[in-house]
Motif scaffolding. Structure first.
Motif, PDB file in Angstrom:
ATOM      1  N   UNK A  97      45.529  15.161  30.818  1.00  0.00           N
ATOM      2  CA  UNK A  97      45.942  13.962  30.085  1.00  0.00           C
ATOM      3  C   UNK A  97      46.295  12.839  31.049  1.00  0.00           C
ATOM      4  N   UNK A  98      46.991  13.168  32.115  1.00  0.00           N
ATOM      5  CA  UNK A  98      47.350  12.153  33.113  1.00  0.00           C
ATOM      6  C   UNK A  98      46.109  11.536  33.742  1.00  0.00           C
ATOM      7  N   UNK A  99      45.118  12.379  34.040  1.00  0.00           N
ATOM      8  CA  UNK A  99      43.888  11.856  34.628  1.00  0.00           C
ATOM      9  C   UNK A  99      43.146  10.960  33.639  1.00  0.00           C
ATOM     10  N   UNK A 100      43.146  11.351  32.376  1.00  0.00           N
ATOM     11  CA  UNK A 100      42.485  10.534  31.361  1.00  0.00           C
ATOM     12  C   UNK A 100      43.207   9.208  31.160  1.00  0.00           C
ATOM     13  N   UNK A 101      44.520   9.229  31.251  1.00  0.00           N
ATOM     14  CA  UNK A 101      45.289   7.986  31.175  1.00  0.00           C
ATOM     15  C   UNK A 101      44.874   7.044  32.312  1.00  0.00           C
ATOM     16  N   UNK A 102      44.759   7.593  33.522  1.00  0.00           N
ATOM     17  CA  UNK A 102      44.394   6.768  34.671  1.00  0.00           C
ATOM     18  C   UNK A 102      43.013   6.141  34.490  1.00  0.00           C
ATOM     19  N   UNK A 153      52.239   3.078  32.810  1.00  0.00           N
ATOM     20  CA  UNK A 153      51.694   4.413  32.533  1.00  0.00           C
ATOM     21  C   UNK A 153      52.381   5.478  33.386  1.00  0.00           C
ATOM     22  N   UNK A 154      52.580   5.177  34.671  1.00  0.00           N
ATOM     23  CA  UNK A 154      53.202   6.146  35.580  1.00  0.00           C
ATOM     24  C   UNK A 154      54.644   6.435  35.180  1.00  0.00           C
ATOM     25  N   UNK A 155      55.336   5.412  34.716  1.00  0.00           N
ATOM     26  CA  UNK A 155      56.736   5.620  34.301  1.00  0.00           C
ATOM     27  C   UNK A 155      56.788   6.536  33.081  1.00  0.00           C
ATOM     28  N   UNK A 156      55.869   6.346  32.150  1.00  0.00           N
ATOM     29  CA  UNK A 156      55.846   7.184  30.955  1.00  0.00           C
ATOM     30  C   UNK A 156      55.497   8.625  31.321  1.00  0.00           C
ATOM     31  N   UNK A 157      54.619   8.809  32.306  1.00  0.00           N
ATOM     32  CA  UNK A 157      54.301  10.166  32.773  1.00  0.00           C
ATOM     33  C   UNK A 157      55.567  10.876  33.232  1.00  0.00           C
ATOM     34  N   UNK A 158      56.414  10.129  33.955  1.00  0.00           N
ATOM     35  CA  UNK A 158      57.658  10.732  34.449  1.00  0.00           C
ATOM     36  C   UNK A 158      58.608  11.069  33.309  1.00  0.00           C
ATOM     37  N   UNK A 159      58.553  10.274  32.244  1.00  0.00           N
ATOM     38  CA  UNK A 159      59.432  10.508  31.094  1.00  0.00           C
ATOM     39  C   UNK A 159      58.923  11.634  30.198  1.00  0.00           C
ATOM     40  N   UNK A 170      36.028   5.175  22.450  1.00  0.00           N
ATOM     41  CA  UNK A 170      36.995   5.589  21.429  1.00  0.00           C
ATOM     42  C   UNK A 170      38.105   6.436  22.045  1.00  0.00           C
ATOM     43  N   UNK A 171      37.727   7.362  22.925  1.00  0.00           N
ATOM     44  CA  UNK A 171      38.723   8.222  23.558  1.00  0.00           C
ATOM     45  C   UNK A 171      39.691   7.413  24.416  1.00  0.00           C
ATOM     46  N   UNK A 172      39.162   6.453  25.182  1.00  0.00           N
ATOM     47  CA  UNK A 172      40.033   5.692  26.089  1.00  0.00           C
ATOM     48  C   UNK A 172      40.924   4.715  25.338  1.00  0.00           C
ATOM     49  N   UNK A 173      40.414   4.136  24.270  1.00  0.00           N
ATOM     50  CA  UNK A 173      41.283   3.313  23.418  1.00  0.00           C
ATOM     51  C   UNK A 173      42.396   4.187  22.839  1.00  0.00           C
ATOM     52  N   UNK A 174      42.043   5.416  22.460  1.00  0.00           N
ATOM     53  CA  UNK A 174      43.042   6.341  21.933  1.00  0.00           C
ATOM     54  C   UNK A 174      44.118   6.666  22.951  1.00  0.00           C
ATOM     55  N   UNK A 175      43.722   6.829  24.223  1.00  0.00           N
ATOM     56  CA  UNK A 175      44.710   7.102  25.267  1.00  0.00           C
ATOM     57  C   UNK A 175      45.634   5.898  25.460  1.00  0.00           C
ATOM     58  N   UNK A 176      45.068   4.701  25.455  1.00  0.00           N
ATOM     59  CA  UNK A 176      45.894   3.498  25.607  1.00  0.00           C
ATOM     60  C   UNK A 176      46.859   3.353  24.437  1.00  0.00           C
ATOM     61  N   UNK A 177      46.379   3.631  23.251  1.00  0.00           N
ATOM     62  CA  UNK A 177      47.229   3.580  22.063  1.00  0.00           C
ATOM     63  C   UNK A 177      48.407   4.545  22.228  1.00  0.00           C
ATOM     64  N   UNK A 178      48.106   5.734  22.740  1.00  0.00           N
ATOM     65  CA  UNK A 178      49.161   6.731  22.945  1.00  0.00           C
ATOM     66  C   UNK A 178      50.166   6.317  23.999  1.00  0.00           C
ATOM     67  N   UNK A 179      49.694   5.706  25.078  1.00  0.00           N
ATOM     68  CA  UNK A 179      50.604   5.233  26.129  1.00  0.00           C
ATOM     69  C   UNK A 179      51.586   4.209  25.561  1.00  0.00           C
ATOM     70  N   UNK A 207      42.455   1.992  34.173  1.00  0.00           N
ATOM     71  CA  UNK A 207      41.899   1.454  35.419  1.00  0.00           C
ATOM     72  C   UNK A 207      41.381   0.015  35.303  1.00  0.00           C
ATOM     73  N   UNK A 208      40.702  -0.389  34.209  1.00  0.00           N
ATOM     74  CA  UNK A 208      40.203  -1.775  34.151  1.00  0.00           C
ATOM     75  C   UNK A 208      41.323  -2.819  34.011  1.00  0.00           C
ATOM     76  N   UNK A 209      42.494  -2.385  33.596  1.00  0.00           N
ATOM     77  CA  UNK A 209      43.601  -3.337  33.373  1.00  0.00           C
ATOM     78  C   UNK A 209      44.839  -2.936  34.163  1.00  0.00           C
TER      79      UNK A 209
END
Length: 264
Positions: free
Chosen positions: A24-29, A10-16, A65-74, A33-35
């Motif tokens: 968005x970065x905070x929501x990604x974190x 996730x952090x590498x994609x943030x840099x890219x 739903x929102x967090x699954x959506x963020x993971x899907x986006x990552x 967090x569980x994984x």
């Protein structure tokens, strides 16, 4: 990628994607967090389903739903940047989940008497800006001496605006000019104005979620009640324009000001 865990991924994609909003970065974190310490190569359909089942026990349906959506986006962004080559394990995992939407209750000016002399409140009331846009604005981006005074909302070192449509000039309503002169930077390091919004919610005993953003909803309702042009209203609010025609050309500050002056 074999040694990379999910947080590192996730952090590498943030840099890219350097233009990602801080929110968005905070929501990604929160989503990872569980994984966070599991290797990316180990995240398969079974791991994703386990995440979903555990999440349903801890969070609301909308949050899941929102967090699954963020993971899907990552994972999608990782695939586009060639640092992930497998299937997206989060695809369709949120099927059937709903995000409940609740519009904040709209209150009249009198309801906010406690805040009638607060520069943040008055400027938000007459502009519809997001609290982060206003609380983080540099003094040099508030043009009070112009023929039509205006806020110049754009990306800054201390905060980025939500999207490209949010880069805009907003006329300053005459009733807000004395308060715009008194605006000060927010001291919030990560999200300008968030503490103010939380206190606003608490002091007025508003329902959860009805902080500063509820003023933006109120502004939108009041502008519609004043028969404001919907396209102009989208420009004032910094909303994305969906029609191709709407994305052509520019809209003059004079036109925005004419619509804004419908507010009394």
């Amino acid at each position: 990628m074999t040694k990379m865990n999910v947080q590192e991924f996730s952090d590498r994609i943030k840099r890219l994607y350097p233009k990602l909003a801080e929110s968005t970065k905070r929501n990604w974190d929160k989503a990872v967090s569980p994984i966070a310490h599991i290797k990316v190569v180990e995240i398969d359909d079974d791991q994703a389903l386990n995440y979903l089942e555990n999440a349903m026990d801890k969070w609301s349906e909308g949050t899941v739903k929102q967090r699954i959506g963020f993971l899907k986006g990552i994972w999608n962004k990782g695939y586009k940047k060639k640092i992930y080559k497998g299937e997206n394990p989060w695809l369709d995992l949120d099927d059937g989940l709903e995000v409940p939407r609740r519009d904040p209750e709209i209150h009249p000016w009198e309801f906010y008497e406690y805040y009638h002399h607060d520069p943040y409140f008055v400027c938000l009331w007459y502009s519809g800006m997001r609290i982060g846009e206003l609380a983080g604005i540099y003094p040099e981006n508030i043009h009070l001496d112009a023929q039509i005074p205006y806020y110049d909302v754009k990306h800054q070192e201390n905060r980025r605006v939500k999207n490209e449509e949010s880069i805009r000039q907003i006329p300053i309503h005459p009733a807000a000019i004395p308060y715009a002169e008194r605006l000060r930077f927010s001291t919030d390091k990560k999200e300008p104005g968030s503490s103010w919004s939380q206190n606003f919610n608490k002091n007025l005993a508003l329902p959860r979620g009805d902080g500063a953003h509820s003023i933006r909803h109120s502004f939108t309702t009041r502008m519609r009640d004043a028969d404001s042009n919907e396209y102009v209203l989208d420009r004032l609010l910094g909303h994305k324009i969906h029609s191709k025609t709407g994305r052509y050309g520019k809209i003059r500050l004079e036109v925005l000001n004419r619509e804004l002056l419908k507010l009394k």
